[in-house]
Design a protein around this motif. Structure first.
Motif, PDB file in Angstrom:
ATOM      1  N   ASN A   4       0.950  -1.268  -0.107  1.00  0.00           N
ATOM      2  CA  ASN A   4      -0.119   0.112   0.045  1.00  0.00           C
ATOM      3  C   ASN A   4       0.732   1.064  -0.016  1.00  0.00           C
ATOM      4  O   ASN A   4       0.457   2.245  -0.549  1.00  0.00           O
ATOM      5  N   VAL A   5       2.063   1.244   0.581  1.00  0.00           N
ATOM      6  CA  VAL A   5       2.851   2.355   0.578  1.00  0.00           C
ATOM      7  C   VAL A   5       3.287   2.620  -0.956  1.00  0.00           C
ATOM      8  O   VAL A   5       3.504   3.852  -1.145  1.00  0.00           O
ATOM      9  N   PHE A   6       3.592   1.663  -1.474  1.00  0.00           N
ATOM     10  CA  PHE A   6       4.157   1.920  -3.041  1.00  0.00           C
ATOM     11  C   PHE A   6       3.130   2.443  -4.149  1.00  0.00           C
ATOM     12  O   PHE A   6       3.684   2.745  -5.123  1.00  0.00           O
ATOM     13  N   VAL A   7       1.807   2.081  -3.834  1.00  0.00           N
ATOM     14  CA  VAL A   7       0.768   2.156  -5.061  1.00  0.00           C
ATOM     15  C   VAL A   7       0.962   3.500  -5.438  1.00  0.00           C
ATOM     16  O   VAL A   7       1.018   3.732  -6.720  1.00  0.00           O
ATOM     17  N   LYS A   8       0.763   4.284  -4.539  1.00  0.00           N
ATOM     18  CA  LYS A   8       0.655   5.803  -5.087  1.00  0.00           C
ATOM     19  C   LYS A   8       1.884   6.309  -5.571  1.00  0.00           C
ATOM     20  O   LYS A   8       1.984   6.888  -6.657  1.00  0.00           O
ATOM     21  N   ALA A  74       3.780  -7.560  -5.436  1.00  0.00           N
ATOM     22  CA  ALA A  74       5.285  -7.660  -5.191  1.00  0.00           C
ATOM     23  C   ALA A  74       5.546  -8.922  -6.021  1.00  0.00           C
ATOM     24  O   ALA A  74       4.947 -10.151  -6.133  1.00  0.00           O
ATOM     25  N   LEU A  75       6.865  -8.668  -6.826  1.00  0.00           N
ATOM     26  CA  LEU A  75       7.372 -10.063  -7.461  1.00  0.00           C
ATOM     27  C   LEU A  75       8.523 -10.425  -6.677  1.00  0.00           C
ATOM     28  O   LEU A  75       8.853 -11.731  -6.553  1.00  0.00           O
ATOM     29  N   VAL A  80       8.038  -4.809  -8.374  1.00  0.00           N
ATOM     30  CA  VAL A  80       6.782  -4.993  -8.437  1.00  0.00           C
ATOM     31  C   VAL A  80       6.105  -4.896  -9.790  1.00  0.00           C
ATOM     32  O   VAL A  80       6.714  -4.450 -10.564  1.00  0.00           O
ATOM     33  N   LEU A  81       4.982  -5.253 -10.065  1.00  0.00           N
ATOM     34  CA  LEU A  81       4.330  -5.467 -11.107  1.00  0.00           C
ATOM     35  C   LEU A  81       2.896  -4.346 -10.984  1.00  0.00           C
ATOM     36  O   LEU A  81       2.192  -4.540  -9.930  1.00  0.00           O
ATOM     37  N   ALA A  82       2.999  -3.459 -11.625  1.00  0.00           N
ATOM     38  CA  ALA A  82       1.656  -2.424 -11.721  1.00  0.00           C
ATOM     39  C   ALA A  82       0.686  -2.902 -12.729  1.00  0.00           C
ATOM     40  O   ALA A  82       0.978  -3.278 -14.042  1.00  0.00           O
TER      41      ALA A  82
END
Length: 121
Positions: A4-8, A74-75, A80-82
Motif C-alpha cells: 500500500n505504501v508503494f501504490v501511490k 510484489a514480485l 513490483v508489477l503494476a
C-alpha cells in the motif's frame, strides 16, 4: 514490503512518464526507465528502450491520461508489477488498454524495466 505504501508512488511515476514533457525534461528518461528496459506494444511488437524514448519525446503533450483500477503486486523484495487500465480523457467507458509494468528498486529509486500494453476492444 508493504504494498500500500508503494501504490501511490508507482502510480505517480507512471503518470510522470506519460504526462511529462520529456523533450523539455530529458533527464526524466534516465530517472524513470532502466537501461535494459523493453516493451511489448499494443500490437504485440517488441520495442527497445530507444523506440519507447522516441515515442515519449514525440507524444501529444496535452493528453492527460486517466488510470482505472491501478494496483501493484510484489514480485520480489525490490520488484513490483503494476496493473491498470489506461484511458484518454472523455473515453472512460470506451476502448482503452490494459497495462502492466515491472518496476525495480535500484540505487534508492524505482525504475521501469518492462512494460506491456494490451488493447481493449
Amino acid at each position: 514490503m508493504e504494498l500500500n505504501v508503494f501504490v501511490k508512488q508507482i502510480q505517480q511515476l507512471e503518470l510522470k512518464l506519460l504526462q511529462s514533457d520529456l523533450a523539455a525534461h530529458p533527464e526524466l528518461i534516465d530517472e524513470l526507465l532502466a537501461e535494459n528496459f523493453e516493451e511489448v506494444d499494443s500490437n504485440g511488437e517488441i520495442r527497445t528502450r530507444n523506440d519507447v524514448i522516441d515515442w515519449l519525446l514525440h507524444k501529444d503533450k496535452h493528453i492527460q491520461w486517466t488510470f482505472k483500477d491501478f494496483r501493484i503486486k510484489a514480485l520480489t523484495d525490490d520488484m513490483v508489477l503494476a496493473i491498470y487500465s489506461l484511458h484518454k480523457p472523455n473515453h472512460m467507458n470506451g476502448a482503452g488498454s490494459t497495462r502492466t509494468s515491472i518496476w525495480q528498486y535500484r540505487k534508492n529509486q524505482w525504475k521501469m524495466v518492462f512494460h506491456q500494453a494490451s488493447r481493449k476492444n
